[in-house]
Design an enzyme around this catalytic site. Structure first.
Site, PDB file in Angstrom:
ATOM      1  N   ASP A 308       0.824  -1.200   0.000  1.00 56.36           N
ATOM      2  CA  ASP A 308       0.000   0.000   0.000  1.00 56.36           C
ATOM      3  C   ASP A 308       0.857   1.248   0.000  1.00 56.36           C
ATOM      4  OD1 ASP A 308      -3.051  -0.004   0.085  1.00 56.36           O
ATOM      5  OD2 ASP A 308      -2.560  -1.738   1.302  1.00 56.36           O
ATOM      6  N   ASP A 309       1.691   1.428   1.020  1.00 55.09           N
ATOM      7  CA  ASP A 309       2.451   2.669   1.106  1.00 55.09           C
ATOM      8  C   ASP A 309       3.518   2.764   0.027  1.00 55.09           C
ATOM      9  OD1 ASP A 309       0.927   3.185   3.277  1.00 55.09           O
ATOM     10  OD2 ASP A 309       2.483   2.853   4.766  1.00 55.09           O
ATOM     11  N   SER A 310       3.984   1.641  -0.471  1.00 57.94           N
ATOM     12  CA  SER A 310       5.095   1.655  -1.411  1.00 57.94           C
ATOM     13  C   SER A 310       4.842   0.666  -2.532  1.00 57.94           C
ATOM     14  CB  SER A 310       6.395   1.286  -0.677  1.00 57.94           C
ATOM     15  OG  SER A 310       7.469   1.197  -1.574  1.00 57.94           O
TER      16      SER A 310
END
Length: 709
Positions: A308-310
């Protein structure tokens, strides 16, 4: 009884942690950003997930090596000159603290100033930099922008948690792995960390090396200037740009990243330069990640990654995901398509994190575990969206994230999780008997990115809400069809075998509709031949749209419809009668209107219309057909309408075995059972035929029911 469930624990709340771990049958307990696990929790007999973010736990080292901060190109808002000189303040309009100007000699050589009226580069001799501003020699009443390298001083997830979850701690910076000395330091740090965490069984990478692009603005009225979860815009630095030149033989400039202020958004058709940069950075990320994963494996621990974040370098459908040797993938899920995105990743373990996260407010800013929030209701609503996809593809693990103490005042959430976990187990067990039935047709989704962006566009549902293709994917995530993802390169030399329908959906000019990819006559030839010999081309919205040709839709000859973008205002249009097929569209459901749609030769069957323009049509083309839908917004009626139209186009009838007769209820057929799910807040009755037998279900709101054959 333990199930495959990961609970966020929290030091200081040991009693709550262990009580809920027992109640919900957790087999693993995890920490979260900003929390820790106490010795009592670590010694309680559970697997332990520990969160590592490789780039944002290193402030002391970065402060001694400030060259190792990450960077990005930024572009100022266009400014109109009213005289022969203009001074542009570089950081004006950007969120205070997120960025600072990289005016080092290495950074300055990549800066650019543009006359945006003519879109021409201004020579370096006509501008200079001093004290945070660029002064340009100008032509009066022209618009100018400055593109410059900026240090990323405050990591975006840390920044988000400070502003939404009221963190009161040090602002975290992010480490640039390309910087001199960074990777040797990081590998030593990982080795020391593994030795200091003997209880940890699973190391959960909360990101890899580069976050998604998230540029914040200074005004609360426009806080998020640019957000793209699949962007590579935050990956630049002079060292990497120089290495790229050595590897690829040409130089990239600031303009190749900012692209007139539109940046390299995933929704734009990528050019060769963007694809080369993605290949270059992606390869670096995978090689460097593998070095860290090997350290974790050598310490006897498993390595999972949070998708998600990366996204940079980690795209699980790139064909390279296995190179990093991750043991599992974790995906937070708002929607069905996100569950499908997780389900087929080539690794051993697939885990979804339910929403809402245990945060005071959600990503949209609405209260969750705070006054005014209703997290139990939210949890069930999210579950209903995800559940329909889990019936189609098995996910083996689930969990929660955030701050466990927040649930103490919300017994409705605890009760909702009881229900959700019981259903999750039941659905998972269904898959143990075999895969659910798949119906004809077999579907291909055609867009610029192909398999690389399987089951996604860029980010979560609510952040790509305006793009109709994500609504199509959300519908398909729970429908009983095989779905593949194709790029234009995949079909240039002929459509792959095993497909009955190809869907092209999106807005004109987007990566999803295809934009300039439709200049390729070889692509059009291949699709035309495929349709003529029996294939079905389905267009939704502005499929194959590209101005400058005889038809606005390049596949108009197959679709039997075209769209007037203003050039045919003086032309006549074919009159038509709407052929209503009883039951094809659920009662009360209507597609979005698109008044500019018209018939090309009058032979298309119009199945629905609005304001004298077709909204659904089918056009015979040789042995195949073209099918058109004017738009698509996901809801239960829309999902059933799409299902019926796909069945009708491929088989001649939308009445098929294995589907529900109620748009609010869906069903899935397993080898020895059939399951019904009610996707609505009202009681529902539904029926389904399978192998000549009829099955009925009476369902309470949001309920499911499993019947044996």
């Amino acid at each position: 009884m333990k199930r495959k469930f990961t609970l966020p624990g929290e030091a200081g709340y040991e009693k709550l942690t262990l009580e809920l771990a027992k109640r919900w049958g957790a087999d693993a307990i995890r920490d979260s950003d900003g929390t820790a696990l106490s010795e009592e929790i670590l010694s309680a007999g559970y697997e332990v997930y520990s969160t590592i973010c490789p780039i944002r736990e290193h402030n002391p080292w970065i402060r001694e090596n400030m060259h190792a901060r990450q960077q990005t190109f930024l572009i100022t808002a266009p400014v109109t000159a009213v005289g022969k000189s203009l001074t542009v303040r570089l950081m004006e309009g950007f969120f205070d603290g997120q960025f600072s100007v990289n005016d080092s000699p290495g950074g300055l050589r990549y800066w650019q100033v543009y006359d945006r009226t003519e879109d021409v580069l201004i020579p370096e001799t006509d501008w200079f930099y001093a004290d945070g501003a660029v002064t340009v020699t100008t032509l009066p009443f022209r618009q100018y922008t400055v593109s410059f390298l900026a240090w990323r001083d405050w990591e975006e997830i840390s920044m988000y948690n400070h502003t939404t979850n009221n963190w009161d701690k040090e602002h975290l910076m992010q480490l640039n792995p390309c910087a001199a000395g960074a990777m040797p330091y990081l590998k030593n740090w990982f080795g020391d960390w593994c030795g200091a965490h003997p209880h940890t069984t699973v190391v959960r990478f909360t990101s890899l090396f580069y976050n998604f692009a998230w540029i914040w603005g200074s005004s609360p009225r426009n806080r998020h200037l640019f957000t793209d979860w699949a962007s590579y815009d935050f990956t630049v630095c002079p060292e990497a740009l120089d290495d790229f030149y050595v590897s690829y033989g040409y130089r990239l400039t600031a303009e190749d990243f900012v692209r007139q202020g539109k940046y390299n958004a995933t929704h734009r058709v990528p050019d060769r330069k963007k694809r080369d940069w993605m290949d270059f950075i992606g390869g670096y990320v995978r090689r460097s990640t593998r070095e860290l994963v090997d350290i974790i494996h050598a310490a006897g621990k498993k390595a999972y990654v949070f998708y998600d974040d990366s996204w940079v370098g980690m795209e699980p459908y790139s064909g390279h995901f296995h190179e990093m040797a991750f043991d599992g993938i974790i995906k937070c899920v708002f929607s069905g398509y996100e569950a499908r995105l997780c389900a087929d990743v080539p690794c051993d373990a697939h885990e979804i994190r339910f929403h809402p996260y245990l945060f005071p407010v959600g990503l949209g800013g609405a209260p969750t575990f705070s006054p005014g929030g209703r997290p139990g209701e939210d949890a069930l609503n999210y579950w209903v969206s995800v559940r329909r996809a889990l019936l189609r593809k098995k996910i083996g693990r689930c969990g929660l994230g955030g701050y466990l103490h927040l649930v103490e005042g919300y017994p409705d959430f605890v009760d909702a999780m009881d229900r959700i976990l019981t259903e999750f187990d039941a659905i998972s067990k269904l898959h143990d008997s075999g895969a659910p039935a798949v119906l004809t047709p077999r579907i291909g989704i055609l867009h610029t990115w192909g398999a690389l962006r399987s089951w996604t566009l860029s980010g979560h549902f609510h952040e790509t809400d305006g793009h109709m293709l994500i609504h199509v994917l959300e519908a398909l995530s729970g429908l009983p069809f095989e779905v593949r993802f194709l790029s234009f390169d995949d079909i240039r030399n002929g459509v792959p075998e095993g497909l009955d329908i190809i869907i092209n959906a999106g807005e004109a000019g987007s990566a999803w509709s295809g934009g300039t990819c439709w200049k390729d006559a070889q692509v059009i030839d291949a699709l035309t031949q495929w349709a003529y010999t029996g294939g079905i081309f389905m267009g939704i919205g502005e499929p194959s749209a590209l101005p400058g040709y005889a038809t606005y839709l390049r596949m108009a000859h197959v679709l039997g419809i075209d769209i007037d973008n203003g050039e045919k205002a003086c032309h006549g249009r074919w009159a038509f009668n709407t052929e209503e097929i009883s039951g094809l569209l659920p009662g009360g459901y209507a597609l979005p209107e698109r008044p500019a749609v018209y018939l090309t030769d009058g032979t298309a069957r119009v199945l629905a219309a609005a304001n004298n323009a077709p909204t659904i049509s089918i056009h015979a083309f040789g042995a195949g057909a073209g099918v058109y839908m004017s738009g698509f917004i996901f809801e239960p009626g829309a999902a059933q309408a799409l299902q019926n139209l796909l069945l009708l186009a491929a088989t001649g009838s939308y009445r098929a075995e294995g589907v529900s007769d109620n748009p609010h209820v869906e069903c899935a057929v397993f080898p020895d059972k059939i399951v019904f799910i009610n996707n609505s807040a009202s009681p529902q009755k539904a029926a389904c035929q399978w192998k000549g037998c009829g099955y009925e279900a009476h369902l309470a709101p949001y309920a499911s029911e499993i019947k044996n054959f």
